[in-house]
Design a protein around this motif. Structure first.
Motif, PDB file in Angstrom:
ATOM      1  N   SER A 135     -11.373 -42.940 -13.447  1.00 45.93           N
ATOM      2  CA  SER A 135     -11.885 -42.016 -12.437  1.00 45.93           C
ATOM      3  C   SER A 135     -11.802 -40.576 -12.928  1.00 45.93           C
ATOM      4  O   SER A 135     -10.994 -40.234 -13.792  1.00 45.93           O
ATOM      5  N   ASP A 136     -12.624 -39.740 -12.343  1.00 52.29           N
ATOM      6  CA  ASP A 136     -12.736 -38.343 -12.729  1.00 52.29           C
ATOM      7  C   ASP A 136     -11.615 -37.545 -12.058  1.00 52.29           C
ATOM      8  O   ASP A 136     -11.845 -36.819 -11.083  1.00 52.29           O
ATOM      9  N   ILE A 137     -10.407 -37.694 -12.602  1.00 52.71           N
ATOM     10  CA  ILE A 137      -9.253 -37.083 -11.967  1.00 52.71           C
ATOM     11  C   ILE A 137      -8.191 -36.739 -13.003  1.00 52.71           C
ATOM     12  O   ILE A 137      -7.991 -37.483 -13.970  1.00 52.71           O
ATOM     13  N   PRO A 141     -10.275 -37.842 -17.729  1.00 53.62           N
ATOM     14  CA  PRO A 141     -11.520 -37.552 -18.457  1.00 53.62           C
ATOM     15  C   PRO A 141     -11.290 -37.117 -19.898  1.00 53.62           C
ATOM     16  O   PRO A 141     -11.972 -37.611 -20.812  1.00 53.62           O
ATOM     17  N   SER A 142     -10.360 -36.216 -20.132  1.00 49.00           N
ATOM     18  CA  SER A 142     -10.127 -35.734 -21.494  1.00 49.00           C
ATOM     19  C   SER A 142      -9.485 -36.806 -22.360  1.00 49.00           C
ATOM     20  O   SER A 142      -9.698 -36.848 -23.573  1.00 49.00           O
ATOM     21  N   VAL A 150     -15.922 -41.914 -17.317  1.00 48.70           N
ATOM     22  CA  VAL A 150     -15.260 -41.639 -16.043  1.00 48.70           C
ATOM     23  C   VAL A 150     -16.305 -41.689 -14.940  1.00 48.70           C
ATOM     24  O   VAL A 150     -17.470 -41.325 -15.139  1.00 48.70           O
ATOM     25  N   ARG A 152     -17.001 -41.321 -10.434  1.00 57.25           N
ATOM     26  CA  ARG A 152     -16.587 -40.521  -9.300  1.00 57.25           C
ATOM     27  C   ARG A 152     -15.346 -41.116  -8.641  1.00 57.25           C
ATOM     28  O   ARG A 152     -15.285 -42.305  -8.330  1.00 57.25           O
ATOM     29  N   GLN A 153     -14.362 -40.277  -8.440  1.00 57.87           N
ATOM     30  CA  GLN A 153     -13.105 -40.703  -7.830  1.00 57.87           C
ATOM     31  C   GLN A 153     -13.348 -41.326  -6.452  1.00 57.87           C
ATOM     32  O   GLN A 153     -14.053 -40.772  -5.616  1.00 57.87           O
ATOM     33  N   SER A 158     -19.966 -46.219  -7.802  1.00 53.72           N
ATOM     34  CA  SER A 158     -20.037 -45.583  -9.121  1.00 53.72           C
ATOM     35  C   SER A 158     -19.359 -46.457 -10.170  1.00 53.72           C
ATOM     36  O   SER A 158     -19.853 -46.599 -11.297  1.00 53.72           O
TER      37      SER A 158
END
Length: 205
Positions: A135-137, A141-142, A150, A152-153, A158
């Motif tokens: 998830s984008d949290i 992501p990094s 990643v 969407r949280q 998604s």
């Protein structure tokens, strides 16, 4: 004030690399406690939206006892996923955990909230050569970079879209696996990280 960024370390010798080959089925792996905060319900919801029946999910529900496992299997059955989801509870030793990571095509880390800035699990999985959908949290992501994707949280849809695309796109699978090798090569050993910290703390950078 100058800032010094010191990346996290990992002992890659503890997480051996596996070479993967394409096959007809697609194996997803969920690691960790089967709780909402870690996105377990999102993983199940996403799989319910994936029409490709080749896609199956293994759940390593850390710490789950017989009562909890029974409840999880009821939920899975209610979603019509009993033939596509296998759940293991209790506590697995490192060897068994690594075996499961090696046979998986991709690991799901759909955190809703992350208990730390960087779930080290993502680094360990990638070091084994297995891509991650997270998830984008926070630090996910990094950490994942191009060794996965990643989403969407908090969005099961998604997550389902990412799984579906991965399942049908052999070039994507190959690209993500190659990225895992590159990430592994660039991971710093703990000794290097300690040296960097000592330099900052003792010598002022």
């Amino acid at each position: 004030v100058d800032a010094k960024v010191i990346p996290p370390g990992i002992d890659v010798t503890e997480w051996p690399l596996a070479t993967k080959t394409n096959r007809p089925d697609v194996r997803l792996l969920y690691l960790g406690a089967a709780t909402p905060i870690r996105g377990f319900h999102l993983a199940l919801g996403a799989l319910a939206h994936v029409d490709d029946k080749r896609v199956a999910l293994t759940v390593l529900a850390r710490g789950a006892d017989e009562t909890h496992l029974a409840a999880l299997n009821r939920k899975i059955a209610d979603l019509g996923l009993a033939d596509r989801v296998t759940v293991y509870g209790g506590w697995l030793d490192r060897g068994r955990l690594i075996e499961e990571i090696h046979v998986a095509d991709v690991v799901l880390l759909p955190f809703v909230l992350v208990p730390s800035e960087l779930p080290v699990t993502a680094m360990e999985v990638i070091a084994c050569g297995t891509p991650v959908i997270g998830s984008d949290i926070d630090g996910l992501p990094s950490t994942i970079g191009d060794a996965g994707v990643v989403v969407r949280q908090g969005s099961a849809l998604s997550l389902a879209e990412a799984i579906t695309e991965f399942a049908k796109n052999s070039q994507m699978q190959l690209s993500w696996r190659k990225a895992c090798f590159t990430h592994r090569e660039n991971m710093l050993a703990w000794e290097v990280v300690v040296d960097q910290w000592e330099k900052v703390l003792c010598d002022g950078g």
